[in-house]
Write an enzyme that holds these catalytic residues in place. Structure first.
Site, short mmCIF file in Angstrom:
data_model
loop_
_atom_site.label_atom_id
_atom_site.label_comp_id
_atom_site.label_asym_id
_atom_site.label_seq_id
_atom_site.Cartn_x
_atom_site.Cartn_y
_atom_site.Cartn_z
N HIS A 1 -6.61 26.91 2.02
CA HIS A 1 -5.18 26.87 1.73
C HIS A 1 -4.47 25.88 2.66
CE1 HIS A 1 -5.39 31.26 0.05
NE2 HIS A 1 -6.23 30.44 -0.52
N ASP B 1 2.67 28.86 -0.90
CA ASP B 1 1.41 28.61 -1.59
C ASP B 1 1.26 29.61 -2.73
OD1 ASP B 1 0.37 31.00 -0.61
OD2 ASP B 1 -1.16 30.07 0.64
#
Length: 477
Positions: free
Chosen positions: A19, A116
């Site tokens: 991520h 995200d």
């Protein structure tokens, strides 16, 4: 050197290198091309890994990171799915996220809040302070279409998705079997499914969704996303964004690995890696080893300890991944193959002239690194959205061959045999001219997309200029 910022954004990132890497590359580009600074807000469920700590410590001065207090997840069962674990980490961190956003907005006057794909529950916090909300989607346009359509599919699909008799037809994409959809959709009784559906219901809330892909990579899916339909956020394809820069102080193992590659003929080495989280069973590790040996091709294999080992195996408790290889394998393949336990600089390996193929789990970061370096792939997906990626790479873009890996909903203990592995390796490395030509065209298109006048570069510039001009509402104290 700290850069005088013309704007400042907050980025909420789930923990994990997969991520962090694309989000940091996105932030670097905003900083160096558009003078927009970033502060990362990172929820945790414990100490960061050494890789994460090292990565964050190397950030430019105008990119900061705030680590939130670790949340307690001891009430979760040992076999909890990763999607549930991450979702609960984000939910239980919301009070700390609010405090961090409030403090940042008071001091820096934030132009945007970027979450995200797991961070969308924090949109309510950003809305409270009048900060424009965005998602950074570090996967494919195809996967984003699925996310946007999941709330409707959840109502219309009866039974398990993998049991559906017809393939799913996402707009602008090749049809995909239910068993190849994202992992959380494979078991509707699991909490991961419930969290996934909950998550996707937030995907029409933000002002925009930033995509780490580019038009030539997914023309049909991007066109479908950019159609002006009611409720669809604006889509910003800004990729390919991959990890850049080499390690200035490589350890001895890294130096030996790269030196070994540099001694091999051009395009002759198959790089084999299943990513930071990918592991195989012991039986599959044996079959892969023998298949690589039978292929008679050069290979560089990043190996991990198996995730399951038969009780009869006499080194089943060893912490050395090499202990699980077939007897005599390393001797028989010496000179032609190199097996490395642990970590390697993947971006540097894929950039080497000798690397001619990549047997990959199809994580999107790895896929883009392969495309940027013009390296064709053997797709061996393991989890998350990787099976969808494999379908797109093989059937749509035709830059990967597909290994007949186990299929969810069928035989969960399926092991790909050594003969099949040897065959697909030889097909790519010996007979793969057409697939190489196609990925080299994508390589050129990707470089042009992020170049000075490329479409992705222009998209990012328009987004950055809008953020610089953003006037948020009065901060609530």
């Amino acid at each position: 050197m700290e850069i005088s910022a013309a704007g400042h954004i907050a980025v909420l990132s789930s923990p994990g290198m997969g991520h962090l890497i694309p989000l940091v590359e996105f932030s670097k580009r905003l900083l160096h091309r558009h003078r927009i600074a970033t502060t990362f807000i990172i929820p945790t469920d414990g100490p960061l890994s050494s890789a994460e700590t090292t990565f964050l410590s190397a950030l430019p001065l105008s990119i900061a990171a705030v680590l939130l207090p670790a949340v307690d997840l001891h009430d979760l069962p040992a076999d909890v799915k990763i999607e549930t674990r991450i979702s609960l980490t984000m939910i239980r961190s919301l009070p700390s996220i609010r405090n961090a956003i409030k403090s940042l907005h008071h001091r820096r006057r934030l132009s945007a809040f970027v979450a995200d794909l797991f961070g969308t529950d924090a949109f309510a916090v950003a809305a409270e302070f009048g900060i424009p909300r965005y998602i950074f989607f570090a996967s494919t346009a195809m996967a984003l279409l699925l996310f946007l359509l999941t709330p409707e599919l959840e109502k219309t699909v009866s039974g398990e998705f993998w049991e559906a008799p017809e393939k799913f037809r996402l707009p602008g994409c090749v049809p995909v079997h239910g068993r190849d959809l994202v992992d959380p959709l494979q078991d509707r009784k699991n909490d991961a499914y419930k969290w996934f559906v909950h998550l996707t219901k937030n995907y029409r809330l933000p002002e925009g969704i930033i995509l780490n892909t580019f038009k030539e990579m997914e023309p049909g899916a991007i066109e479908a996303l950019q159609k002006k339909e009611i409720g669809n956020p604006t889509i910003y394809p800004v990729g390919p964004l991959i990890r850049t820069g080499s390690n200035p102080n490589p350890d001895s193992e890294t130096r030996q690995c790269l030196k070994w590659l540099d001694r091999q003929p051009s395009g002759s080495v198959l790089y084999v890696s299943f990513g930071s989280g990918g592991t195989l069973s012991h039986d599959q590790t044996i079959e892969l080893a023998v298949g690589l040996e039978m292929s008679e091709q050069r290979f560089l294999w990043v190996i991990k300890c198996p995730d399951s080992k038969p009780s009869y195996f006499n080194v089943k408790n060893s912490d050395d991944p090499l202990a699980y290889l077939p007897e005599g394998f390393l001797d028989r393949t010496a000179g032609r193959g190199l097996v490395v336990p642990g970590w390697v600089p993947q971006e540097e390996i894929l950039a080497r002239e000798s690397t001619g193929g990549f047997l990959t789990h199809c994580g999107w970061n790895s896929t883009l690194e392969s495309v940027v370096n013009g390296v064709p792939m053997i797709a061996w997906p393991l989890y998350a959205e990787q099976r969808m990626n494999a379908v797109m790479l093989q059937e749509d873009r035709r830059v990967a061959l597909r290994s007949p890996e186990k299929k969810l909903g069928e035989n969960r203990n399926f092991v790909v045999g050594r003969l099949e592995i040897a065959e697909v390796v030889k097909e790519l490395m010996v007979e793969g001219k057409e697939i190489r030509d196609r990925i080299r065209k994508l390589q050129v298109a990707g470089a042009e997309a992020i170049g000075e006048n490329g479409e992705s570069a222009k998209t990012l510039e328009a987004l950055a200029e809008m953020w610089k001009k953003t006037k948020t509402t009065t901060t609530k104290e």
